[in-house]
Write a protein that holds these residues in place. Structure first.
Motif, PDB file in Angstrom:
ATOM      1  N   THR A  23     -58.197  22.470   1.299  1.00 14.42           N
ATOM      2  CA  THR A  23     -58.604  21.562   0.234  1.00 14.42           C
ATOM      3  C   THR A  23     -57.575  21.609  -0.891  1.00 14.42           C
ATOM      4  O   THR A  23     -56.754  22.530  -0.963  1.00 14.42           O
ATOM      5  CB  THR A  23     -59.971  21.963  -0.341  1.00 14.42           C
ATOM      6  OG1 THR A  23     -59.838  23.245  -0.985  1.00 14.42           O
ATOM      7  CG2 THR A  23     -61.042  22.017   0.738  1.00 14.42           C
ATOM      8  N   GLU A  24     -57.670  20.633  -1.768  1.00 10.84           N
ATOM      9  CA  GLU A  24     -56.796  20.629  -2.943  1.00 10.84           C
ATOM     10  C   GLU A  24     -57.018  21.895  -3.768  1.00 10.84           C
ATOM     11  O   GLU A  24     -56.063  22.485  -4.268  1.00 10.84           O
ATOM     12  CB  GLU A  24     -57.051  19.382  -3.779  1.00 10.84           C
ATOM     13  CG  GLU A  24     -56.059  19.233  -4.921  1.00 10.84           C
ATOM     14  CD  GLU A  24     -56.210  17.919  -5.667  1.00 10.84           C
ATOM     15  OE1 GLU A  24     -55.893  17.924  -6.863  1.00 10.84           O
ATOM     16  OE2 GLU A  24     -56.613  16.920  -5.055  1.00 10.84           O
ATOM     17  N   ALA A  25     -58.262  22.334  -3.893  1.00 10.42           N
ATOM     18  CA  ALA A  25     -58.573  23.551  -4.654  1.00 10.42           C
ATOM     19  C   ALA A  25     -57.925  24.779  -4.007  1.00 10.42           C
ATOM     20  O   ALA A  25     -57.425  25.666  -4.711  1.00 10.42           O
ATOM     21  CB  ALA A  25     -60.085  23.741  -4.764  1.00 10.42           C
ATOM     22  N   GLN A  26     -57.909  24.842  -2.685  1.00 11.36           N
ATOM     23  CA  GLN A  26     -57.274  25.967  -1.997  1.00 11.36           C
ATOM     24  C   GLN A  26     -55.762  25.972  -2.210  1.00 11.36           C
ATOM     25  O   GLN A  26     -55.160  27.028  -2.405  1.00 11.36           O
ATOM     26  CB  GLN A  26     -57.607  25.934  -0.503  1.00 11.36           C
ATOM     27  CG  GLN A  26     -59.043  26.281  -0.200  1.00 11.36           C
ATOM     28  CD  GLN A  26     -59.391  26.046   1.256  1.00 11.36           C
ATOM     29  OE1 GLN A  26     -59.022  25.017   1.846  1.00 11.36           O
ATOM     30  NE2 GLN A  26     -60.112  26.989   1.846  1.00 11.36           N
ATOM     31  N   ILE A  27     -55.161  24.807  -2.162  1.00  4.26           N
ATOM     32  CA  ILE A  27     -53.716  24.715  -2.403  1.00  4.26           C
ATOM     33  C   ILE A  27     -53.399  25.111  -3.841  1.00  4.26           C
ATOM     34  O   ILE A  27     -52.444  25.851  -4.094  1.00  4.26           O
ATOM     35  CB  ILE A  27     -53.193  23.301  -2.070  1.00  4.26           C
ATOM     36  CG1 ILE A  27     -53.370  23.016  -0.578  1.00  4.26           C
ATOM     37  CG2 ILE A  27     -51.723  23.156  -2.473  1.00  4.26           C
ATOM     38  CD1 ILE A  27     -53.123  21.567  -0.185  1.00  4.26           C
ATOM     39  N   ARG A  28     -54.201  24.648  -4.774  1.00  5.02           N
ATOM     40  CA  ARG A  28     -54.014  25.013  -6.187  1.00  5.02           C
ATOM     41  C   ARG A  28     -54.140  26.530  -6.363  1.00  5.02           C
ATOM     42  O   ARG A  28     -53.329  27.159  -7.032  1.00  5.02           O
ATOM     43  CB  ARG A  28     -55.020  24.265  -7.057  1.00  5.02           C
ATOM     44  CG  ARG A  28     -54.806  24.437  -8.541  1.00  5.02           C
ATOM     45  CD  ARG A  28     -55.688  23.549  -9.430  1.00  5.02           C
ATOM     46  NE  ARG A  28     -57.066  23.399  -8.973  1.00  5.02           N
ATOM     47  CZ  ARG A  28     -57.566  22.294  -8.412  1.00  5.02           C
ATOM     48  NH1 ARG A  28     -56.818  21.225  -8.223  1.00  5.02           N
ATOM     49  NH2 ARG A  28     -58.834  22.245  -8.034  1.00  5.02           N
ATOM     50  N   LYS A  29     -55.146  27.149  -5.738  1.00  2.53           N
ATOM     51  CA  LYS A  29     -55.345  28.604  -5.826  1.00  2.53           C
ATOM     52  C   LYS A  29     -54.165  29.340  -5.197  1.00  2.53           C
ATOM     53  O   LYS A  29     -53.686  30.346  -5.746  1.00  2.53           O
ATOM     54  CB  LYS A  29     -56.663  29.001  -5.152  1.00  2.53           C
ATOM     55  CG  LYS A  29     -56.991  30.458  -5.283  1.00  2.53           C
ATOM     56  CD  LYS A  29     -57.206  30.841  -6.737  1.00  2.53           C
ATOM     57  CE  LYS A  29     -57.614  32.287  -6.877  1.00  2.53           C
ATOM     58  NZ  LYS A  29     -57.702  32.707  -8.262  1.00  2.53           N
ATOM     59  N   LEU A  30     -53.707  28.866  -4.060  1.00  2.70           N
ATOM     60  CA  LEU A  30     -52.541  29.464  -3.413  1.00  2.70           C
ATOM     61  C   LEU A  30     -51.344  29.440  -4.357  1.00  2.70           C
ATOM     62  O   LEU A  30     -50.642  30.450  -4.514  1.00  2.70           O
ATOM     63  CB  LEU A  30     -52.213  28.719  -2.113  1.00  2.70           C
ATOM     64  CG  LEU A  30     -50.941  29.140  -1.377  1.00  2.70           C
ATOM     65  CD1 LEU A  30     -51.021  30.578  -0.914  1.00  2.70           C
ATOM     66  CD2 LEU A  30     -50.694  28.205  -0.200  1.00  2.70           C
TER      67      LEU A  30
END
Length: 158
Positions: A137-144
């Motif tokens: 998800t976009e949130a996972q990419i942002r967290k990464l």
């Protein structure tokens, strides 16, 4: 929440209970290695390599930049960036000029031909980007990105 130093031992290569698959840099190196090989293959189609790809991306985003600024953003040695920039200049992808503020500084700007190659390189690499992050998800990419930025900040500059 941070992991106490005692519990970090299995991630530390000097630990007796270390396994390479638990080492984050093992995965970073593997991901980057696989990504680089895939990128090189695609970039060959437009007669580019990763250093030139990085420089074109930096110049497209930042506009005119000094060779030193490019070196910082590309995380590459100044001498390497300088050689690459002058090869790109010979190919008509960039132009260089002396800074009006400091004559010792070389400014680099992308040319019209460089802009066209920038668009061409993204056409051949776009699918790889989407394939790389499929299922995230976009949130996972942002967290990464946040985690990687924190690790980057923790590391010494040299």
């Amino acid at each position: 929440m941070t992991i106490p130093k005692k519990r970090r031992s299995r991630y530390n290569p000097t630990s007796e209970d270390f396994h390479k698959e638990d080492f984050p840099f093992y995965w970073l190196a593997r991901v980057y290695g696989r990504y680089s090989m895939a990128m090189e293959k695609r970039l060959k189609k437009v007669d580019l390599d990763i250093p030139r790809w990085r420089i074109l991306n930096i110049l497209h985003e930042n506009g005119e930049s000094s060779i030193s600024e490019i070196s910082v953003h590309a995380i590459a040695k100044l001498s390497t960036v300088t050689k690459t920039v002058y090869r790109m200049k010979e190919d008509g992808l960039v132009e260089t000029s002396q800074s009006s503020l400091d004559g010792r500084v070389t400014q680099v700007a992308i040319t019209d031909k460089g802009q066209q190659v920038f668009h061409d390189m993204h056409e051949v690499t776009d699918e790889l980007f989407h394939q790389s992050f499929e299922g995230l998800t976009e949130a996972q990419i942002r967290k990464l990105n946040q985690v990687l930025a924190k690790i980057f900040d923790n590391l010494p500059e040299s």
